[in-house]
Motif scaffolding. Structure first.
Motif, PDB file in Angstrom:
ATOM      1  N   TYR A 137     -22.332  20.975  -6.656  1.00  0.00           N
ATOM      2  CA  TYR A 137     -21.657  20.462  -5.545  1.00  0.00           C
ATOM      3  C   TYR A 137     -21.027  19.049  -5.758  1.00  0.00           C
ATOM      4  O   TYR A 137     -20.166  18.491  -5.013  1.00  0.00           O
ATOM      5  N   THR A 138     -21.619  18.262  -6.590  1.00  0.00           N
ATOM      6  CA  THR A 138     -21.294  16.944  -6.766  1.00  0.00           C
ATOM      7  C   THR A 138     -20.495  16.567  -7.914  1.00  0.00           C
ATOM      8  O   THR A 138     -20.074  15.621  -8.236  1.00  0.00           O
ATOM      9  N   PHE A 175     -20.736  18.545   1.035  1.00  0.00           N
ATOM     10  CA  PHE A 175     -21.788  18.753  -0.172  1.00  0.00           C
ATOM     11  C   PHE A 175     -21.306  18.200  -1.216  1.00  0.00           C
ATOM     12  O   PHE A 175     -22.230  18.131  -2.121  1.00  0.00           O
ATOM     13  N   ALA A 176     -20.194  17.489  -1.387  1.00  0.00           N
ATOM     14  CA  ALA A 176     -19.611  16.883  -2.540  1.00  0.00           C
ATOM     15  C   ALA A 176     -20.479  15.400  -2.449  1.00  0.00           C
ATOM     16  O   ALA A 176     -20.232  14.614  -3.530  1.00  0.00           O
ATOM     17  N   LEU A 177     -21.007  14.699  -1.367  1.00  0.00           N
ATOM     18  CA  LEU A 177     -21.596  13.481  -1.381  1.00  0.00           C
ATOM     19  C   LEU A 177     -23.066  13.356  -1.002  1.00  0.00           C
ATOM     20  O   LEU A 177     -23.480  14.384  -0.351  1.00  0.00           O
ATOM     21  N   PHE A 178     -23.430  12.361  -1.050  1.00  0.00           N
ATOM     22  CA  PHE A 178     -24.944  12.209  -0.696  1.00  0.00           C
ATOM     23  C   PHE A 178     -25.169  10.747  -0.424  1.00  0.00           C
ATOM     24  O   PHE A 178     -24.210   9.810  -0.832  1.00  0.00           O
ATOM     25  N   THR A 222     -28.914  14.466   0.466  1.00  0.00           N
ATOM     26  CA  THR A 222     -27.677  15.057   0.591  1.00  0.00           C
ATOM     27  C   THR A 222     -26.821  15.203   1.806  1.00  0.00           C
ATOM     28  O   THR A 222     -27.581  15.407   2.608  1.00  0.00           O
ATOM     29  N   PHE A 223     -25.490  15.022   1.826  1.00  0.00           N
ATOM     30  CA  PHE A 223     -24.795  15.106   2.927  1.00  0.00           C
ATOM     31  C   PHE A 223     -24.564  16.753   3.647  1.00  0.00           C
ATOM     32  O   PHE A 223     -24.659  16.963   4.719  1.00  0.00           O
ATOM     33  N   GLY A 224     -24.481  17.712   2.520  1.00  0.00           N
ATOM     34  CA  GLY A 224     -24.060  19.112   3.129  1.00  0.00           C
ATOM     35  C   GLY A 224     -25.225  19.868   3.464  1.00  0.00           C
ATOM     36  O   GLY A 224     -26.601  19.722   2.825  1.00  0.00           O
ATOM     37  N   GLY A 225     -25.298  20.603   4.360  1.00  0.00           N
ATOM     38  CA  GLY A 225     -26.244  21.394   4.952  1.00  0.00           C
ATOM     39  C   GLY A 225     -25.888  22.553   6.099  1.00  0.00           C
ATOM     40  O   GLY A 225     -24.779  22.965   6.149  1.00  0.00           O
ATOM     41  N   LEU A 226     -26.665  22.925   6.796  1.00  0.00           N
ATOM     42  CA  LEU A 226     -26.525  23.992   7.906  1.00  0.00           C
ATOM     43  C   LEU A 226     -26.021  23.228   9.055  1.00  0.00           C
ATOM     44  O   LEU A 226     -26.350  21.999   9.504  1.00  0.00           O
ATOM     45  N   LYS A 227     -25.087  24.052   9.831  1.00  0.00           N
ATOM     46  CA  LYS A 227     -24.583  23.698  10.992  1.00  0.00           C
ATOM     47  C   LYS A 227     -25.528  23.812  12.150  1.00  0.00           C
ATOM     48  O   LYS A 227     -25.931  25.423  12.303  1.00  0.00           O
ATOM     49  N   LEU A 241     -31.429  18.732   6.084  1.00  0.00           N
ATOM     50  CA  LEU A 241     -31.038  19.975   5.410  1.00  0.00           C
ATOM     51  C   LEU A 241     -30.009  20.411   6.542  1.00  0.00           C
ATOM     52  O   LEU A 241     -29.186  21.509   6.155  1.00  0.00           O
ATOM     53  N   THR A 242     -29.840  19.714   7.400  1.00  0.00           N
ATOM     54  CA  THR A 242     -28.672  19.942   8.521  1.00  0.00           C
ATOM     55  C   THR A 242     -27.595  18.911   8.295  1.00  0.00           C
ATOM     56  O   THR A 242     -27.686  17.839   8.233  1.00  0.00           O
ATOM     57  N   GLY A 243     -26.484  19.205   8.330  1.00  0.00           N
ATOM     58  CA  GLY A 243     -25.102  18.670   7.834  1.00  0.00           C
ATOM     59  C   GLY A 243     -24.534  18.042   8.716  1.00  0.00           C
ATOM     60  O   GLY A 243     -24.547  18.197  10.007  1.00  0.00           O
ATOM     61  N   LEU A 244     -24.151  16.565   8.643  1.00  0.00           N
ATOM     62  CA  LEU A 244     -23.403  15.708   9.645  1.00  0.00           C
ATOM     63  C   LEU A 244     -22.615  14.896   8.979  1.00  0.00           C
ATOM     64  O   LEU A 244     -21.265  14.924   9.352  1.00  0.00           O
TER      65      LEU A 244
END
Length: 490
Positions: A217-218, A254-257, A417-422, A446-449
């Motif tokens: 992802y990154t 998902f590409a950033l943290f 990590t930034f990417g996760g579940l909606k 693990l929830t994305g925002l």
């Protein structure tokens, strides 16, 4: 083997523990599954200072909603209200490119922050305005006395007192889905596989501890970063992957943290180096590459750290002179346990850093020539900016001229990590059609925002708010299921 509960919580950090306690308070039979041994449990929460973006214990910091939405959407100046009104956003979702943010989720976050912290105090936690490592700030912060470790220990004790069971060294591998409803989790344990049945709350962090997912992802820069603390190594991403396998939708980038500047020599958790606004940053070639001081360090350090990560070997050095190291309380902005590198001259410092001496000297000379006259005020952004220099330095531009000269190495650490579940404002995981997946809830990292920039001091707070909501909703789901079953039997 199969074990049956009302609620199965995966993860024992702030989100998982608040979910477990909240569900138990609703009368649910709860189990918490944690892949780490008990002594290492709690993920990142165990190691963080857990700063909270609050104006008081009862009220979120001014402009939390607007700042969070502005940061998430990549607004060029966090703190300004985004142009799109919340009412307009609700009609179509707040969208910029492929970014989709639920304003109702953010509003729930802001409204429930104070009540959640008050609820946590009823279980033994204390919150105060404690010192931060930021010498300049853009917002107000509170923190639990004792940091994240106090959250793990205090809420863990509260959960046990409420009858919650804990299963350590237990890794969730897959969701159990029956007729479209999540009814449990398949796990591996030291004694073999076990199915834990019940409504599921996923609170097991992101994927910073999974090298394959980080690379996927990154990209190649995953090689020049590491989890900010040991707890991040337990976050392998299974919670995200098992939910995706069940049809869950995603949110966040998902590409950033969340990037934090740390000393790569240190093994301490959050060995942060936040003093760079008072000096210059140079790469392994001895050259400046970024504006070190665009504003308060708490609002800008992540963006600076991302540029550091893009340098050769993902490495940079902050260089200070005697004036920089004399800034009041500077040591509080340096959390490493490793000594600074000092020298009597720039040439000697270059040799100790193994960077080209001629380039470093030329960089310092060009920077010094661009520094203006003016009053230096390290306590606030002073507008003391360079003239005709690229990249510019927007504040605290004073010459690097007074020996001794000091340097510290910096690399990017992965906080989460930034990417996760909606999820919905009710912590329900939604599918790719936007409908809640029955029996599945999620909270925490693990929830994305976040998409572009992390809104400082919101991660632990968000985990607590939506962990509590997830626990309440999961307990309610189980009660509703039992009621429907009873009605059917009648």
């Amino acid at each position: 083997m199969a074990q049956t509960y009302d609620v199965v919580v995966v993860g024992a950090g702030v989100a998982g523990l608040t979910a477990a306690v909240a569900a138990a308070q609703e009368g649910a039979r709860v189990v918490v599954l944690e892949r780490a041994p008990e002594a290492d449990s709690g993920g990142n929460t165990r190691y963080t200072e857990a700063f909270l973006r609050m104006r008081s214990l009862d009220e979120a910091a001014d402009g939390l909603e607007e700042t969070l939405l502005g940061d998430v959407m990549g607004h060029p100046d966090p703190g300004l209200v985004i142009e799109t009104t919340r009412d307009a956003a609700r009609r179509s979702g707040l969208t910029r490119g492929s970014h989709v943010v639920d304003p109702d989720y953010v509003e729930t976050f802001a409204e429930q922050a104070g009540p959640t912290l008050r609820w946590m105090t009823t279980h033994g936690l204390r919150f105060e305005q404690l010192p931060t490592p930021f010498l300049t700030t853009s917002t107000t912060r509170w923190a639990p006395v004792g940091g994240g470790l106090a959250i793990v220990e205090t809420l863990g004790a509260a959960a046990r007192e409420s009858g919650v069971e804990f299963r350590f060294r237990t890794t969730a591998r897959a969701l159990v889905v029956e007729d479209g409803v999540v009814t449990g989790v398949e796990t591996t344990t030291p004694d073999g596989p076990v199915r834990h049945r019940g409504a599921v709350v996923l609170a097991c962090g992101g994927f910073q501890g999974n090298a394959e997912m980080m690379a996927r992802y990154t990209g190649e820069r995953a090689l020049t970063t590491r989890p900010v603390a040991r707890g991040g190594n337990w976050n392998k991403g299974e919670g995200i992957e098992m939910a995706l396998a069940a049809g869950a939708a995603t949110a966040g980038n998902f590409a950033l943290f969340h990037a934090e500047p740390v000393d790569p020599r240190s093994g301490e958790p959050e060995a942060a180096v936040f003093c760079f606004p008072y000096g210059i940053l140079v790469n392994a070639d001895g050259e400046r590459f970024v504006d070190e001081a665009r504003g308060p360090v708490d609002a800008w350090y992540e963006r600076v750290t991302r540029v550091i990560q893009a340098q050769p070997d993902g490495l940079a050095y902050v260089v200070l002179d005697a004036r920089g190291t004399a800034v009041p309380n500077l040591r509080s902005a340096i959390r490493t346990d490793q000594p600074a590198i000092t020298a009597a001259s720039i040439a000697e410092l270059a040799a100790r850093l193994d960077v080209p001496a001629d380039r470093l000297q030329a960089t310092v000379d060009a920077y010094n020539a661009a520094c203006p006259d003016g009053a230096f005020d390290p306590a606030v952004p002073d507008g003391l900016a360079t003239w005709g220099l690229t990249p510019a330095k927007s504040n605290w531009a004073t010459p690097i001229a007074q020996a001794p000269f000091t340097a510290l190495p910096i690399m990017a650490a992965n906080v989460f990590t930034f990417g996760g579940l909606k999820v919905t404002p009710r912590s329900e995981v939604v599918d790719r059609d936007g409908d809640p997946i029955p029996g599945l809830y999620a909270a925490g990292e693990l929830t994305g925002l976040y998409y572009s920039n992390y809104t400082g001091s919101t991660s632990v707070l968000r985990g607590a708010v939506f962990g509590r909501i997830a626990g309440q909703q999961a307990a309610s789901h189980r009660r509703d299921a039992e009621l429907l079953a009873a009605v059917g039997e009648a």
